[in-house]
Motif scaffolding. Structure first.
Motif, short mmCIF file in Angstrom:
data_model
loop_
_atom_site.label_atom_id
_atom_site.label_comp_id
_atom_site.label_asym_id
_atom_site.label_seq_id
_atom_site.Cartn_x
_atom_site.Cartn_y
_atom_site.Cartn_z
N LYS A 45 47.11 27.71 38.77
CA LYS A 45 46.85 27.57 37.33
C LYS A 45 47.20 28.86 36.59
O LYS A 45 47.73 28.82 35.47
CB LYS A 45 45.37 27.23 37.10
CG LYS A 45 44.93 25.91 37.69
CD LYS A 45 45.55 24.72 36.98
CE LYS A 45 44.99 23.42 37.53
NZ LYS A 45 45.65 22.23 36.90
N ARG A 46 46.91 29.98 37.21
CA ARG A 46 47.19 31.29 36.60
C ARG A 46 48.68 31.45 36.33
O ARG A 46 49.09 32.02 35.32
CB ARG A 46 46.68 32.39 37.53
CG ARG A 46 46.77 33.83 37.00
CD ARG A 46 46.26 34.77 38.09
NE ARG A 46 46.23 36.16 37.68
CZ ARG A 46 47.28 36.98 37.73
NH1 ARG A 46 48.44 36.53 38.16
NH2 ARG A 46 47.16 38.25 37.34
N SER A 47 49.49 30.95 37.26
CA SER A 47 50.94 31.10 37.14
C SER A 47 51.53 30.28 35.99
O SER A 47 52.69 30.48 35.61
CB SER A 47 51.62 30.71 38.45
OG SER A 47 51.46 29.32 38.70
N THR A 48 50.75 29.35 35.44
CA THR A 48 51.25 28.51 34.34
C THR A 48 50.96 29.11 32.96
O THR A 48 51.37 28.53 31.95
CB THR A 48 50.61 27.10 34.40
OG1 THR A 48 49.20 27.21 34.19
CG2 THR A 48 50.87 26.45 35.75
N LEU A 49 50.25 30.23 32.91
CA LEU A 49 49.97 30.87 31.62
C LEU A 49 51.27 31.28 30.93
O LEU A 49 52.20 31.77 31.57
CB LEU A 49 49.08 32.10 31.81
CG LEU A 49 47.61 31.85 32.22
CD1 LEU A 49 46.91 33.18 32.48
CD2 LEU A 49 46.86 31.06 31.16
N ASP A 50 51.33 31.07 29.63
CA ASP A 50 52.55 31.38 28.88
C ASP A 50 52.83 32.88 28.85
O ASP A 50 53.99 33.30 28.84
CB ASP A 50 52.42 30.86 27.44
CG ASP A 50 52.35 29.34 27.39
OD1 ASP A 50 52.95 28.70 28.27
OD2 ASP A 50 51.68 28.82 26.48
N PHE A 51 51.76 33.68 28.83
CA PHE A 51 51.94 35.13 28.72
C PHE A 51 50.83 35.84 29.50
O PHE A 51 49.68 35.45 29.41
CB PHE A 51 51.89 35.55 27.25
CG PHE A 51 51.95 37.04 27.04
CD1 PHE A 51 53.15 37.73 27.18
CD2 PHE A 51 50.80 37.76 26.73
CE1 PHE A 51 53.20 39.10 26.99
CE2 PHE A 51 50.85 39.13 26.54
CZ PHE A 51 52.05 39.80 26.67
N ILE A 52 51.22 36.82 30.28
CA ILE A 52 50.24 37.61 31.03
C ILE A 52 50.45 39.09 30.71
O ILE A 52 51.49 39.67 31.02
CB ILE A 52 50.35 37.38 32.55
CG1 ILE A 52 50.01 35.92 32.88
CG2 ILE A 52 49.41 38.33 33.30
CD1 ILE A 52 50.09 35.60 34.37
N GLU A 53 49.43 39.68 30.08
CA GLU A 53 49.47 41.10 29.72
C GLU A 53 49.04 41.97 30.89
O GLU A 53 49.67 42.98 31.19
CB GLU A 53 48.56 41.34 28.51
CG GLU A 53 48.41 42.80 28.10
CD GLU A 53 49.66 43.38 27.46
OE1 GLU A 53 49.85 44.60 27.53
OE2 GLU A 53 50.44 42.60 26.89
N ASP A 54 47.94 41.58 31.54
CA ASP A 54 47.36 42.40 32.61
C ASP A 54 47.58 41.73 33.98
O ASP A 54 46.64 41.29 34.64
CB ASP A 54 45.87 42.62 32.36
CG ASP A 54 45.61 43.38 31.08
OD1 ASP A 54 46.32 44.37 30.83
OD2 ASP A 54 44.70 43.00 30.32
N ALA A 55 48.84 41.67 34.38
CA ALA A 55 49.22 40.94 35.60
C ALA A 55 48.62 41.53 36.87
O ALA A 55 48.50 40.82 37.88
CB ALA A 55 50.74 40.90 35.72
N ALA A 56 48.23 42.79 36.85
CA ALA A 56 47.70 43.44 38.06
C ALA A 56 46.31 42.96 38.42
O ALA A 56 45.87 43.12 39.56
CB ALA A 56 47.69 44.95 37.87
N PHE A 57 45.61 42.34 37.45
CA PHE A 57 44.23 41.91 37.69
C PHE A 57 44.16 40.43 38.01
O PHE A 57 44.93 39.62 37.48
CB PHE A 57 43.35 42.23 36.48
CG PHE A 57 43.25 43.71 36.19
CD1 PHE A 57 42.35 44.50 36.88
CD2 PHE A 57 44.08 44.30 35.24
CE1 PHE A 57 42.26 45.86 36.63
CE2 PHE A 57 44.00 45.66 34.98
CZ PHE A 57 43.09 46.45 35.69
N VAL A 58 43.21 40.06 38.86
CA VAL A 58 43.06 38.67 39.30
C VAL A 58 42.57 37.79 38.16
O VAL A 58 43.15 36.75 37.86
CB VAL A 58 42.09 38.57 40.50
CG1 VAL A 58 41.76 37.11 40.80
CG2 VAL A 58 42.67 39.25 41.72
N PHE A 59 41.48 38.20 37.52
CA PHE A 59 40.84 37.33 36.54
C PHE A 59 41.26 37.68 35.11
O PHE A 59 41.11 38.82 34.67
CB PHE A 59 39.32 37.40 36.69
CG PHE A 59 38.84 36.79 37.97
CD1 PHE A 59 38.87 35.41 38.14
CD2 PHE A 59 38.41 37.58 39.02
CE1 PHE A 59 38.45 34.83 39.33
CE2 PHE A 59 37.99 37.02 40.22
CZ PHE A 59 38.02 35.64 40.38
#
Length: 296
Positions: free
Chosen positions: A193-207
């Motif tokens: 589900k996380r991989s479907t996010l349109d934009f990830i600012e803090d990719a290094a963190f899990v949550f």
């Protein structure tokens, strides 16, 4: 300048968490405002103990709990000890201060039934936030990790092949925590589900939040409170209660106190022993119902 140096000392030398450092700063700044507003004194390095007593009285009159007042005074005490150490003052005005009396704080953990209802009976949404929320609850209950540890958990600290996590606890102390097969499955579902996010600012963190940023303290609190309010009438429904529940349930099932200490990341056994009162109550119940003499 001294406050800035003290904050740096807490962060860099004492390795206190950002949350703890923030609490120290807020307490000291609150006392500074009191001295300025009530006594027109801007330099709290030059005050006498009478001003501190006046602050304590004003806090009591405002209805602040003794436990909270003691914490504020502890922050101030640490600050003056630092000033004494660096030579900014010659006397610690709090050297002979005695803490206010407090009643013993008893935190009631969630029951096994309540945990089962949340994790097995509540229909979490089959989307990113629903999967994230369920994993957060499962992870905190099955590992006992702190809220700050959960927030700071990095993608490179999750090893699903070994079934373990590496967390950074208080004083920057690392520990490895095993995870259950059920938790591993939730991780895999959440990562999809996380991989479907349109934009990830803090990719290094899990949550992450749905906007792609690292989650924050109040969000974790809201998640815990949201779901547990559906099954529990307990007054306190916080992330720390999940940590408390983890320890209590392990001890109730006969886990070794020292092993629980290691899992929680406590530096001393005394910190872990606060959880034993619930375990003893459970043992009394088992003893009363199982022993042959109990029927007499």
């Amino acid at each position: 300048m001294s406050l800035k140096a003290f904050i740096s000392y807490l962060s860099l030398e004492k390795n206190y968490s950002p949350h703890t450092v923030k609490a120290y700063r807020k307490d000291i700044e609150a006392f500074s405002r009191y001295c300025r507003d009530e006594h027109q004194i801007n330099d709290i390095e030059a005050i006498a103990y009478t001003f501190i007593r006046g602050w304590v009285v004003s806090l009591v009159e405002k209805g602040v709990a003794n436990r909270s007042i003691n914490r504020k005074i502890a922050s101030l005490k640490a600050y003056y000890k630092f000033l004494l150490r660096v030579g900014a003052v010659t006397v610690n005005p709090l050297a002979k201060h005695k803490a206010l009396k407090t009643s013993r704080k008893i935190e009631v953990p969630f029951s096994e039934k309540e945990m089962e209802e949340v994790l097995l009976k509540i229909p979490f949404e089959d989307d990113f936030e629903g999967m994230r929320d369920k994993l957060i609850i499962e992870l905190m209950y099955t590992t006992g990790m702190r809220r700050a540890e959960l927030i700071a958990l990095g993608m490179n600290n999750v090893d699903l092949s070994k079934g373990s996590l590496k967390v950074l606890g208080k004083r920057n102390k690392e520990r490895i925590i095993p995870i259950l097969p059920s938790t591993r499955k939730l991780f895999l579902s959440y990562f999809k589900k996380r991989s479907t996010l349109d934009f990830i600012e803090d990719a290094a963190f899990v949550f992450l939040s749905k906007s792609g940023n690292k989650i924050y303290e109040t969000l974790v609190y809201r998640i815990i409170n949201k779901y547990f309010s559906l099954v529990s009438t307990k007054v306190k429904q916080s992330p720390h209660i999940l940590r408390h529940t983890f320890a209590t349930h392990l001890l109730n099932k006969g886990a070794d106190l020292n092993s629980v200490k290691e899992l929680l990341g406590h530096s001393s056994l005394a910190s872990t022993q606060v959880y034993t009162h619930n375990s003893i109550a459970e043992l009394k119940k088992i003893h009363s119902s199982a022993h042959p003499r109990s029927k007499q």
